[in-house]
Scaffold this active site. Structure first.
Site, PDB file in Angstrom:
ATOM      1  N   ASN A 138      15.781  -1.106  -9.387  1.00  0.00           N
ATOM      2  CA  ASN A 138      14.183  -1.292 -10.045  1.00  0.00           C
ATOM      3  C   ASN A 138      14.514  -0.824 -11.825  1.00  0.00           C
ATOM      4  O   ASN A 138      15.134   0.096 -11.959  1.00  0.00           O
ATOM      5  CB  ASN A 138      13.355  -0.178  -9.591  1.00  0.00           C
ATOM      6  CG  ASN A 138      13.185  -0.576  -8.210  1.00  0.00           C
ATOM      7  OD1 ASN A 138      13.226  -1.752  -7.765  1.00  0.00           O
ATOM      8  ND2 ASN A 138      12.698   0.297  -7.285  1.00  0.00           N
ATOM      9  N   GLY A 139      13.833  -1.526 -12.470  1.00  0.00           N
ATOM     10  CA  GLY A 139      13.560  -1.230 -13.948  1.00  0.00           C
ATOM     11  C   GLY A 139      14.956  -1.612 -14.675  1.00  0.00           C
ATOM     12  O   GLY A 139      15.166  -1.272 -15.802  1.00  0.00           O
TER      13      GLY A 139
ATOM     14  N   GLY B  47      20.074  -5.827  -8.810  1.00  0.00           N
ATOM     15  CA  GLY B  47      20.044  -4.492  -9.689  1.00  0.00           C
ATOM     16  C   GLY B  47      18.971  -3.565  -9.160  1.00  0.00           C
ATOM     17  O   GLY B  47      17.931  -4.071  -8.675  1.00  0.00           O
TER      18      GLY B  47
ATOM     19  N   GLY C 117      15.216  -4.729 -15.454  1.00  0.00           N
ATOM     20  CA  GLY C 117      15.104  -5.708 -16.336  1.00  0.00           C
ATOM     21  C   GLY C 117      14.883  -7.358 -16.001  1.00  0.00           C
ATOM     22  O   GLY C 117      14.884  -8.175 -16.674  1.00  0.00           O
ATOM     23  N   LYS C 118      15.095  -7.373 -14.481  1.00  0.00           N
ATOM     24  CA  LYS C 118      15.195  -8.828 -13.833  1.00  0.00           C
ATOM     25  C   LYS C 118      13.897  -9.142 -13.865  1.00  0.00           C
ATOM     26  O   LYS C 118      13.664 -10.604 -14.213  1.00  0.00           O
ATOM     27  CB  LYS C 118      15.455  -8.457 -12.227  1.00  0.00           C
ATOM     28  CG  LYS C 118      16.702  -7.499 -12.058  1.00  0.00           C
ATOM     29  CD  LYS C 118      16.898  -7.506 -10.594  1.00  0.00           C
ATOM     30  CE  LYS C 118      15.972  -6.861  -9.842  1.00  0.00           C
ATOM     31  NZ  LYS C 118      16.037  -5.246  -9.815  1.00  0.00           N
TER      32      LYS C 118
ATOM     33  N   GLU D 115      11.868 -11.822  -5.629  1.00  0.00           N
ATOM     34  CA  GLU D 115      11.599 -10.890  -4.446  1.00  0.00           C
ATOM     35  C   GLU D 115      10.697 -11.534  -3.322  1.00  0.00           C
ATOM     36  O   GLU D 115       9.967 -10.674  -2.574  1.00  0.00           O
ATOM     37  CB  GLU D 115      11.112  -9.406  -4.775  1.00  0.00           C
ATOM     38  CG  GLU D 115      12.143  -8.864  -5.852  1.00  0.00           C
ATOM     39  CD  GLU D 115      11.811  -7.329  -5.913  1.00  0.00           C
ATOM     40  OE1 GLU D 115      11.248  -6.733  -5.005  1.00  0.00           O
ATOM     41  OE2 GLU D 115      11.811  -6.862  -7.165  1.00  0.00           O
TER      42      GLU D 115
END
Lengths: 251, 270
Positions: free
Chosen positions: A63-64, A61, A66-67, A181
């Site tokens: 950036n930002g 998903g 909620g991962k 990541e």
């Protein structure tokens, strides 16, 4: 009818309806006009996610969405506003035993003190988790970082740090391994070795959660969860969710 | 018990290695200690050896001030060191990784506090030793056992302040003005380099509310006059009372601070 007599294994991860909002800083004008009205940003909006033993799942998903908040909740450093996450049937918000079941590896791992040698960082981690001394060298060998043991952390490249972080996360043999990541800093050789290692782990019944922006990496997982707006937009095999995944990235 | 000792050793070892990685810092510590002792030594020579306010040290200002300066280091330094260490952990992200470990968060902070306390105690011991070895201060009657007890209780009371200060840092991500104010108050009223008796009467009750006043009074009695339990019991009672009130209160404050930071998601923020 059916197979009700068979005892079912609990999932490694059972996160239900997770909601998390972060308070946002307010300007002086906002404070003066509405002193008691909090300004908040919703990072997770009812996320539900299960991981079975032996499963490798990619969380993708933009950036930002909620991962990383999910990863931080699973590690116990952020408490959800509502919902709950069980790892190995233990609530991660309860601390203690549940923390042993989770391992987090990330390129900028703050557990690795920049002024210490790799081996000292891992020794400290060993003490925190009550791990046997022998696991230390074994973990470094598994990730191909045995030669880094006596190097100071601040002199390591991003990829080398990522390998050490992975060794650290593996040391206490967690049932859920989260890679945040990690692949973005690994060279192709190290990335291939890591993939092999993850296959070994899932064969041994561990669950792996890959947080990634690399869709090729996600495509190799058993299942892909596409996140958008703090919740799961689609879940399934890569072929089933590819369209949704490309859409959330605007590809 | 073995697990706890293993954790204590791991935390102290790690912080010691980090400290040693900054080469030259111990040289500056010794040089700083020598300079402060020289100042006291010459002040002592200026005042002579006959002040009636220094009866506890037989009128000798240098011995009086040496005990005050040397043993205020573990008290004040311990308090400031705890919040400084927590702030350092916060800045490079180590606090988040500690809280995510199986060690309970409150236990982690107490373990983090150990090295600053130990290192402050070593620095205090170094100052005291330099005063004896380099400047010839004599303590022929010293009762070291009860001096250690008084110092230990004083450090425990200041550890509580250090934990509250760390809680402040966890929530507000800033150095703690409360700790700074308490440190300044301790220096002003607890009788570190001058006797409490010279303070205006108005400040005497304030001095009684500062743990260092009682710790230093007991330390001077034990080290300079060889006092035993009977003589220093009133000071020890006060210190026990401080510990009994402050340590549980500090634990509650820190727990609340950690919970608030976890709720707000700010443990990893700087």
């Amino acid at each position: 009818m059916g197979n009700t007599s068979e005892p079912s294994m609990p999932p490694v991860l059972d996160a239900r309806d997770l909601v998390k909002e972060y308070p946002l800083p307010r300007s002086l004008r906002e404070l003066a006009s509405h002193p008691f009205r909090a300004k908040r940003r919703r990072a997770l909006d009812g996320l539900t996610l299960r991981l079975e033993a032996g499963e490798r799942v990619a969380l993708v998903g933009p950036n930002g969405v909620g991962k990383t908040t999910l990863a931080r909740i699973l590690c116990g450093v952020v408490l959800p506003d509502s919902g709950r996450a069980l790892v190995g049937a233990r609530d991660v918000a309860g601390g203690g035993a549940a923390r042993r079941e989770v391992g987090l590896a990330r390129p900028d791992d703050p557990a690795l003190h920049p002024r210490l040698d790799v081996i000292e960082c891992l020794r400290f981690h060993r003490a925190l988790y009550g791990v046997a001394e022998g696991e230390l060298g074994f973990a470094l060998e598994r990730v191909g970082a045995a030669d880094l043991a006596t190097r100071r952390v601040q002199g390591l490249s991003a990829g080398e740090r990522a390998k050490v972080s992975l060794a650290k996360a593996l040391m206490h043999a967690p049932s859920l391994l989260i890679l945040d990541e990690l692949s973005r800093v690994l060279d192709p050789g190290a990335a291939a070795r890591t993939r092999g290692l993850l296959s070994e782990l899932t064969s041994a019944g561990k669950a792996v959660l890959l947080i990634t922006h690399d869709l090729n990496e996600a495509a190799q997982c058993d299942r892909v969860v596409v996140m958008d707006g703090g919740k799961s937009r689609a879940q399934g095999r890569w072929g089933e969710v590819e369209g949704e995944a490309r859409e959330v990235f605007g590809l | 018990m073995r697990r706890v000792l293993g954790l204590v050793a791991a935390f102290v070892r790690r912080d010691l290695l980090v400290d040693f990685s900054y080469r030259g810092s111990s040289v500056f510590t010794v040089a700083g200690a020598l300079f402060s002792l020289w100042s006291l030594y010459f002040l002592g020579r200026t005042f002579g050896n006959s002040s009636p306010l220094l009866a506890v040290s037989g009128g000798d200002y240098f011995r009086f001030a040496l005990v005050g300066i040397a043993f205020s280091v573990p008290l004040r330094g311990g308090m400031a060191g705890v919040s400084r260490r927590v702030r350092e952990l916060q800045l490079f992200g180590g606090l988040e990784s500690l809280v995510s470990s199986p060690v309970p968060p409150f236990g982690s902070i107490v373990l983090v506090a150990l090295y600053p306390l130990l290192s402050a105690a070593v620095r205090g011991g170094l100052l005291f030793s330099l005063g004896v070895l380099v400047f010839g201060a004599q303590f022929p009657q010293a009762n070291y056992l009860w001096a250690c007890v008084a110092l230990g209780l004083g450090m425990a009371a200041y550890l509580a302040f250090g934990i509250v200060s760390a809680a402040f840092v966890v929530v507000f991500k800033r150095g703690d003005p409360v700790a700074w104010a308490l440190d300044a108050l301790t220096f002003l009223v607890s009788g570190i380099i001058y006797p409490v008796e010279v303070l205006p009467r108005l400040l005497h009750p304030v001095a009684a509310l500062v743990p260092a006043t009682h710790a230093l009074a007991a330390l001077r009695q034990a080290l300079l006059q060889g006092a035993g339990l009977a003589e220093i019991a009133p000071s020890l009672r006060s210190l026990l009372l401080f510990c009994g009130l402050l340590l549980p209160a500090s634990a509650l404050v820190l727990r609340a601070a950690l919970r608030k930071a976890a709720r707000d998601g700010t443990l990893g923020q700087v």
